[in-house]
Each structure stands twice: as C-alpha cells, then as structure tokens.
Design an enzyme around this catalytic site. Structure first.
Site: not given
Ligand code: FAD
Length: 348
Positions: A167, A240, A338
C-alpha cells in the site's frame, strides 16, 4: 473551466462535507496540463483528486482542486501483443479502475481479475499500490507516465522507480509530490494465470460449481466484495481504514503468547517481521458498531470505518485517534490510516 466554491461532498466516498475555493474537472489526462496552467494562474496551492475513495478532505480547501476522473468510458491502447503471451496496455489515468478491469476481461488480457470492483481511478492505483485477494497492481505495472510539476516535463517511471511496497509507492512520499500520473502501462497475460491463494475465492467457486477461469474468478471477487463490503453510495466509507500492521518478530511472538488465537502472517521476503490483521485487533478490542460523534466501525467489517451521518473530517480523525490509542494501549501497535489527508501538489 474553473469553478468557484465547489462542493466536493459527492466526490469523496466518506461523504465528508468539503468545499474547494476553486475546482477544475479533467475528463482525461490530456486536459491536465492546461488545467494545471489555469490553476497556477490563480496563485494558490493545487490539489489532485481522483475518485475520492482514499482521501480525507477538510471542510474548506484553500486552493484549486484538479479533479482527474472520467465520467465517460475511455478506451485503453494496446501497445504490444507479442507471441510470448504478454501484452502491454496503456490506460489513461482518469479512467475508472473497475471499468478498466472489465475492459481487460472483455478483450482477453488477464491478471487483474482479483482487483475487480476496487473504487477509484487508474491513475490512483499505483499511488497506494492497490491490492486485494493476493494480487498487488505493482506486479502488472510496466511503466507510469507522469507530468513532473517541478520542471513541467513529461517523464516515464519504470516499475522499479515507483518503489512499490505494501500500500505504498514513491507517489505517497515527498519525492513524488510533484508527480501527476497521466497514464499507466500494464503488463498482462494472454493466457489465463489465476491467483487462487485466498480460500474465500476457492470456496466460492466450489460452492457455486464454477470451474476456475478469469471470468468466474472476477465474478467471485465481485460477488464476495459486494456481499462483504458496504457500498459507499449507501453507507459512506473509504474501504479499509487502517493498514495491516507489520511488527518485529519478537513483538509478534510476545503477542502470540498472550493471545494464542491471534492470526499472524509472514511478510514476503522478510523473516524478522510479521503482519497482523488490523481487523482482528479492532474486533477483539470491541470496536465493531462503536460510535463516536456519528462515526463508527461497521458492524460486520472491523476494518471499515463508516460515516453514515456525513460528519466532517474532524469527527473522522477524532474517531480514528480513539481507535489508534486503544489499540496501541492493548497491543503496543500503532495503526496507520490508509486514507490520507489531501496534500497540496508541490512544484519542486
Ligand atoms: C469500498 C472501498 C473498497 C476499497 N477496497 C480497496 C482494496 O481492496 N484494495 C485497495 O488497495 N484499496 C481499496 N480501497 C481504497 C481506494 O479505492 C484505492 O486506494 C484507490 O486506488 C483510490 O483511487 P481514487 O481515484 O479514489 O484516489 P483518490 O482517493 O482520489 O486519491 C488518493 C490519493 O492519490 C492521489 N492521486 C489521485 N489520482 C492521482 C494521479 N493521477 N496522479 C498522482 N496522484 C493521484 C491523490 O492526490 C490522493 O493523494 C477501497 C476504497 C473503498 C471506498
């Protein structure tokens, strides 16, 4: 187009009330450089948001939020499809992650089945090296293409340069704060190569009489996740909430002597450390369903913190701190969150 005083509560899965002083939506990475130039002209700090499923947003964001998140379906690009059965596929950072996993299945590119239904964008997937059911995205990433805001140059990072870990990646550290991911190149198999190490997956396939294949594996992951995890649209959450802690071997042994039923897992390639499920610690400490100021641990999922009353960031952090302090006192383990507070992009 830049918008003022924009409501972001629908753009984060915890439904935390949040407003940005300025906001620019980018439908694809191609729109990012001009959005960045427009944001810079405001002379304020700049923040990058994807699907909002792993961030903690403050009530007011004193700058410009660049929202790189497609509302339409984007089409990945096949870069190479050679005889060795390995293909390279490039995907725009703004594309929805699950839509990309489904596209791969439909076009017979294999390897990402276990990562189905993870919310968010393709661009954010390398940031925390998303993982589920025994697969981490890092093992399928060939290269990450970025815009480096410190010099305005486009650069390519090999998988090694991304410093992927559990992670974690360079994009979460200070060295990565000037990097905006524009697209990701994936290395995918042309022949099915299933990861069935998780008993839950094998049990599901057996129970439903399905022979293992990429399609049935993906369906199993989707079904298990849908049954197990609360959907953020119904109950706001960020998946998580705490990472599984990694502790020194002697600490793990002391805990095992005190709590013989505590699950303890090996850490790949590191003998002196062990991984302990945060969910077990939180559950045993009696946190399931406990509520402070409207924020609580989900009744079935000890690792999921829910925000049904759409309380602000302060309430979430206060709840997280109460859990962290209790777990530290009981087990001598500091739980790490996380989802992270949205950080300002840095220009160098
Ligand atoms: C119901 C649920 C289940 C989940 N299950 C999992 C799982 O099984 N495994 C897991 O690993 N995670 C899980 N997650 C966490 C999450 O989905 C992941 O971390 C996902 O990759 C976040 O993507 P996002 O586009 O929503 O990022 P955001 O929440 O919008 O951003 C997260 C971070 O990434 C940065 N960021 C976003 N886009 C970019 C880019 N293009 N370039 C550089 N930085 C960027 C942002 O500035 C921020 O710091 C879950 C979340 C939820 C709500």
């Amino acid at each position: 187009m830049i918008q003022q005083d924009h409501d972001l509560s629908a753009f984060n899965t915890l439904s935390v009330p949040s407003r940005a002083l300025h906001y620019i939506h980018c439908e694809s990475a191609a729109e990012l450089p001009s959005a960045w130039a427009e944001a810079k002209a405001q002379g304020e700090s700049c923040f990058l948001l994807g699907g909002g499923s792993n961030v903690l947003l403050p009530e007011r964001i004193p700058g410009t939020v660049l929202h790189l998140c497609a509302t339409s379906v984007l089409t990945p690009q096949v870069l190479a499809d050679d005889d060795a059965g390995i293909a390279r596929v490039r995907c725009d950072a703004a594309m929805n992650w699950h839509a990309f996993v489904m596209w791969c299945g439909q076009h017979h590119f294999y390897g990402l089945e276990n990562l189905a239904l993870i919310p968010g964008t393709v661009g954010a997937a390398p940031v925390q090296n998303i993982g589920a059911y025994g697969v981490e995205v890092a093992s399928h990433i060939d290269a990450v293409h970025v815009l480096d805001l410190s010099d305005g140059e486009r650069k390519t990072l090999t998988s090694g340069m991304c410093q992927f870990a559990y992670r974690d990646s360079v994009f979460k550290r200070d060295a990565g704060r000037s990097l905006v991911i524009l697209s990701v190149d994936f290395r995918l198999q042309r022949e099915p190569a299933l990861t069935l190490t998780y008993p839950a997956l094998r049990d599901y396939l057996e129970l439903h009489g399905c022979s293992p294949s990429p399609d049935t594996l993906r369906e199993a992951v989707i079904a298990i996740r849908s049954a197990k995890l609360p959907q953020p649209e119904a109950i706001p959450n960020a998946g998580s909430f705490f990472k599984n802690p990694i502790v020194p071997l002697d600490h793990a042994e002391r805990l095992r002597a005190r709590y013989p039923d505590m699950p303890i897992y090996p850490v790949e390639g590191v003998v002196e450390q062990k991984k302990i499920p945060a969910a077990w610690l939180i559950d045993k400490a009696g946190w399931k369903s406990r509520n402070i100021d409207g924020v609580q641990v989900h009744a079935q999922q000890a690792l999921v913190v829910i925000n049904p009353l759409r309380r602000p960031l302060g309430s979430i952090l206060q709840f997280a701190q109460a859990v962290q302090e209790d777990i530290e006192q009981r087990y001598g383990i500091v739980l790490e969150m996380e989802p992270q507070p949205l950080r300002a992009l840095s220009e160098g």
